[in-house]
Design a protein around this motif. Structure first.
Motif, short mmCIF file in Angstrom:
data_model
loop_
_atom_site.label_atom_id
_atom_site.label_comp_id
_atom_site.label_asym_id
_atom_site.label_seq_id
_atom_site.Cartn_x
_atom_site.Cartn_y
_atom_site.Cartn_z
N THR A 135 13.51 27.01 4.15
CA THR A 135 12.72 25.86 3.71
C THR A 135 12.84 24.72 4.71
O THR A 135 13.95 24.32 5.07
CB THR A 135 13.17 25.38 2.32
N ILE A 136 11.70 24.19 5.14
CA ILE A 136 11.67 23.04 6.05
C ILE A 136 11.37 21.76 5.27
O ILE A 136 12.07 20.76 5.41
CB ILE A 136 10.60 23.24 7.15
N LEU A 137 10.36 21.78 4.44
CA LEU A 137 10.03 20.66 3.56
C LEU A 137 9.82 21.20 2.15
O LEU A 137 9.15 22.21 1.95
CB LEU A 137 8.75 19.95 4.02
N ALA A 138 10.37 20.50 1.17
CA ALA A 138 10.27 20.95 -0.21
C ALA A 138 9.61 19.90 -1.09
O ALA A 138 10.08 19.59 -2.17
CB ALA A 138 11.65 21.31 -0.74
N GLY A 139 8.52 19.32 -0.61
CA GLY A 139 7.77 18.38 -1.42
C GLY A 139 7.74 16.97 -0.91
O GLY A 139 7.03 16.11 -1.46
N GLU A 140 8.49 16.67 0.16
CA GLU A 140 8.46 15.34 0.74
C GLU A 140 7.05 15.03 1.24
O GLU A 140 6.50 15.77 2.03
CB GLU A 140 9.46 15.22 1.89
N GLY A 141 6.49 13.91 0.76
CA GLY A 141 5.12 13.58 1.12
C GLY A 141 4.11 14.56 0.59
O GLY A 141 3.01 14.70 1.14
#
Length: 267
Positions: free
Chosen positions: A48-54
């Motif tokens: 996972t790199i981004l999990a909902g940020e932005g």
């Protein structure tokens, strides 16, 4: 100069009837390309790199390509590793609106055309490609560059012999895989026992496992290492429920199999 069969036998290298390459005196080479593919897959795929940020969700999915060569040569007991690899990594991104409705799902690729032992102290060139160059696709690409690039480079550094610092004192700090694993020494008995508090950076804050390594010598020249690790969390801070499986696989593939690949013995 003494003829063969004369002089001090300690300095004469002979062919043994059993074909054994004692102490790896003669040149020996091990092909490590398949091992490299497996290791890079475990380091990079399904992360996972981004999990909902932005309202953005980005993860790596698989290794599309690992080409080139990787090997370990041994001569007169000296270990000489080498590698020249061309790597491509697949990733997937999704953008959602504030209500959670999906706006776009895109596929992308990270290309790393040259990873070499000659440049192990330098970060390799890296190119991020997205298969939708519209405004949302570009936003996901920029997000990968901002968050995912450093992650990928860190994992590559883990493959190319990442930094490790391990104190020899009880209470001293340990840091391996460029800080991905940290902890402290709890108990040390030279040549017999190592006990450490030990955690991955992706685990929830304050969670430590206990690693216990017992070293036994059932006969001269033979060492048996017994590993026990307890209190490993079921999930990491991102909700991934493969922590126990990944930790076990890490010990097997990154430590014990690596010992076998280099020295020719082990599990």
């Amino acid at each position: 100069m003494a003829k063969y069969g004369e002089g001090d036998k300690r300095w004469i290298v002979e062919d043994r009837p059993d074909g054994a390459n004692v102490h790896n005196w003669h040149w020996a080479e091990t092909d490590c390309l398949e091992w490299s593919k497996n290791l890079l897959t475990k380091l990079i795929a399904n992360q996972t790199i981004l999990a909902g940020e932005g309202n953005l969700f980005i993860k790596t999915t698989s290794l599309e390509k690992v080409e080139g060569e990787a090997y370990v040569n041994v001569r007169k007991g000296k270990i000489i590793p080498g590698y020249e690899l061309n790597v491509s990594i697949n990733w997937k991104g999704e953008a959602k609106d504030p209500e959670g409705k999906s706006l776009l799902i895109v596929d992308g690729v990270v290309e790393i055309p040259y990873i070499s032992d000659e440049n192990a102290d330098e970060d390799p060139d890296l190119r991020v490609i997205v298969k939708d160059e519209g405004p949302i696709g570009k936003r996901l690409k920029d997000a990968f560059l901002a968050k995912g690039k450093e992650f990928v480079l860190k994992q590559i550094r883990g493959f190319t012999q990442s930094n490790a610092k391990i104190s020899k004192e009880v209470g001293g700090e340990i840091s391996i895989f460029d800080g991905s694993v940290t902890g402290t020494n709890v108990e040390l008995q030279e040549g017999k026992l190592i006990v450490q508090k030990w955690r991955f950076g992706s685990w929830p804050d304050g969670i430590y496992s206990t690693v216990r390594l017992v070293l036994e010598e059932p006969e001269p020249g033979v060492t048996v290492v017994k590993l026990t690790q307890t209190d490993v969390p079921e999930e990491d801070r991102y909700g991934n429920s493969t922590v126990v499986e990944n930790t076990e696989r890490g010990w097997r593939d990154l430590i014990f199999h690596k010992i076998r690949a280099v020295f020719g013995f082990g599990v």
